[in-house]
Write an enzyme that holds these catalytic residues in place. Structure first.
Site, PDB file in Angstrom:
ATOM      1  N   THR A  95       0.988  87.207-100.811  1.00 37.85           N
ATOM      2  CA  THR A  95       0.412  87.879 -99.990  1.00 37.85           C
ATOM      3  C   THR A  95      -0.008  89.241-100.357  1.00 37.85           C
ATOM      4  O   THR A  95       1.066  89.512-101.081  1.00 37.85           O
ATOM      5  CB  THR A  95       1.012  87.912 -98.452  1.00 37.85           C
ATOM      6  OG1 THR A  95       0.673  86.268 -98.100  1.00 37.85           O
ATOM      7  CG2 THR A  95       0.443  88.616 -97.663  1.00 37.85           C
ATOM      8  N   ARG A 122      -3.695  77.033 -88.617  1.00 43.67           N
ATOM      9  CA  ARG A 122      -2.364  77.484 -88.406  1.00 43.67           C
ATOM     10  C   ARG A 122      -2.741  79.007 -88.702  1.00 43.67           C
ATOM     11  O   ARG A 122      -3.166  79.423 -89.793  1.00 43.67           O
ATOM     12  CB  ARG A 122      -1.352  76.875 -89.830  1.00 43.67           C
ATOM     13  CG  ARG A 122      -0.046  77.614 -89.917  1.00 43.67           C
ATOM     14  CD  ARG A 122      -0.144  78.646 -90.808  1.00 43.67           C
ATOM     15  NE  ARG A 122       1.351  79.013 -91.222  1.00 43.67           N
ATOM     16  CZ  ARG A 122       1.447  80.122 -92.005  1.00 43.67           C
ATOM     17  NH1 ARG A 122       0.608  80.742 -92.641  1.00 43.67           N
ATOM     18  NH2 ARG A 122       2.522  80.644 -92.256  1.00 43.67           N
ATOM     19  N   ASP A 171       2.179  85.035 -90.049  1.00 44.73           N
ATOM     20  CA  ASP A 171       2.780  86.432 -89.543  1.00 44.73           C
ATOM     21  C   ASP A 171       1.726  87.528 -90.019  1.00 44.73           C
ATOM     22  O   ASP A 171       1.586  88.779 -89.497  1.00 44.73           O
ATOM     23  CB  ASP A 171       3.884  86.567 -90.367  1.00 44.73           C
ATOM     24  CG  ASP A 171       3.872  86.511 -91.794  1.00 44.73           C
ATOM     25  OD1 ASP A 171       3.242  85.666 -92.472  1.00 44.73           O
ATOM     26  OD2 ASP A 171       4.415  87.700 -92.403  1.00 44.73           O
ATOM     27  N   GLY A 180       5.868  86.479 -97.365  1.00 45.52           N
ATOM     28  CA  GLY A 180       6.904  85.740 -97.421  1.00 45.52           C
ATOM     29  C   GLY A 180       6.630  84.434 -96.407  1.00 45.52           C
ATOM     30  O   GLY A 180       5.644  84.278 -95.850  1.00 45.52           O
TER      31      GLY A 180
HETATM   32  N1  ASP Z   1       3.316  85.283 -94.948  1.00 43.95           N
HETATM   33  C1  ASP Z   1       2.439  84.605 -95.233  1.00 43.95           C
HETATM   34  C2  ASP Z   1       2.259  83.360 -94.439  1.00 43.95           C
HETATM   35  O1  ASP Z   1       2.881  82.790 -93.904  1.00 43.95           O
HETATM   36  C3  ASP Z   1       2.455  83.896 -96.682  1.00 43.95           C
HETATM   37  C4  ASP Z   1       2.823  84.904 -97.749  1.00 43.95           C
HETATM   38  O2  ASP Z   1       3.295  85.906 -97.403  1.00 43.95           O
HETATM   39  O3  ASP Z   1       2.517  84.693 -98.899  1.00 43.95           O
HETATM   40  O4  ASP Z   1       0.924  83.046 -94.030  1.00 43.95           O
END
Ligand code: ASP
Length: 290
Positions: free
Chosen positions: A157, A185, A188, A209
């Site tokens: 991300t 879905r 965050d 994350g």
């Molecule tokens: N936080 C992101 C999510 O769960 C994924 C990521 O940070 O890579 O959608």
């Protein structure tokens, strides 16, 4: 982050840094700087944002993004969009041109198109690397029992935080979410206070994350609150990663900045690419320091 991708990550965050800095250097607002930095990383296939994102269970790209202005607390978020190359551009339009804060799915795409953000096809966002990654994941998980609450494959991300000449801070986060996620879905990243937050009275923060644990802790706001209570961003960033691990066994990373220019960068994963620039120094890194 595999060894052979390190250079691409460092280059990607450096390019984003340069784009954000160009805005700040000419006296532009921090909210413009984070938007421009995130656009660069959405366009870079290295990252899980824009084109090149992880695919969901149906083999589609579904994107989430949020941008927030710490001076006014105005914010714009989009969730589960499938036809935007740069979801942060649509999020920015929401921040600047809508009384609402959050749009999802088709409504978000319609809002974007009506406000001059071009739509693309979902196929335009899909790259062969991700088709192969999804295929490998689905083949392997169909042969073993599924653990419903196993950590999701979640990384790459993108996010940015900035402080401008007027003393205002801003944050933006953009993502394709987690590999093989269920259609619809939402993670965050685009939720205020979870994957992104900005308030001049506390801090600007962007997280990455495994989204579900991060959401449960409202982690970006949790971190900003520690700073409002008088702690330094460096400490708060590290503390938020400890809290994430200890309270919900989560993994991730965070970048945080306050209006005095104090910053924190922390992750409880082995690697996270970051880059920073101030008037006096420029740095980038990838490995955990401690
Ligand atoms: N936080 C992101 C999510 O769960 C994924 C990521 O940070 O890579 O959608």
């Amino acid at each position: 982050m595999p060894d052979d991708m390190l250079r691409a990550h460092i280059n990607g965050v450096r390019h984003a840094l340069a784009a954000g800095w160009r805005v700040l250097e000419r006296g532009g607002p921090s909210v413009d700087a984070v938007e421009e930095a995130v656009v660069i990383m959405e366009d870079d296939e290295t990252f899980d944002a824009g084109r090149g994102s992880f695919l969901n269970r149906d083999g589609k790209v579904q994107l989430d993004a949020l941008i927030m202005d710490g001076a006014t607390l105005r914010a714009g978020g989009v969730g589960c969009v499938e036809r935007l190359r740069n979801p942060v551009r649509a999020a920015r339009k929401i921040l600047s041109e809508s009384p609402h804060v959050y749009f999802v799915g088709e409504g978000a795409e319609r809002f974007a198109a009506e406000h001059g953000v071009a739509l693309c096809r979902n196929e335009d966002l899909i790259i062969p690397r991700e088709v192969e990654r999804l295929r490998a994941y689905q083949t392997q998980s169909s042969s073993g029992g599924d653990d419903l609450f196993a950590p999701a494959i979640s990384h790459d991300t993108v996010g940015a935080v900035a402080l401008d000449r007027d003393g205002n801070i801003a944050a933006a986060t953009s993502t394709g979410g987690t590999l093989n996620k269920a259609p619809g879905r939402l993670g965050d990243s685009s939720l205020i206070g979870c994957g992104c937050y900005a308030n001049n009275e506390s801090a600007a923060a962007s997280t990455t994350g495994w989204g579900e644990p991060i959401m449960k802790l409202v982690l970006a706001k949790w971190t900003a609150d520690r700073i409002a209570a008088g702690n330094l961003p460096e400490w708060a960033a590290q503390e938020s990663m400890n809290y994430l691990k200890e309270r919900v066994n989560g993994h991730g990373g965070i970048i945080v900045l306050d209006k005095h220019g104090h910053f924190g960068i922390a992750h409880n994963t082995p690697r996270m690419a970051w880059a920073l620039k101030t008037k006096n120094k420029e740095e980038a890194g990838i490995e955990r320091q401690s």
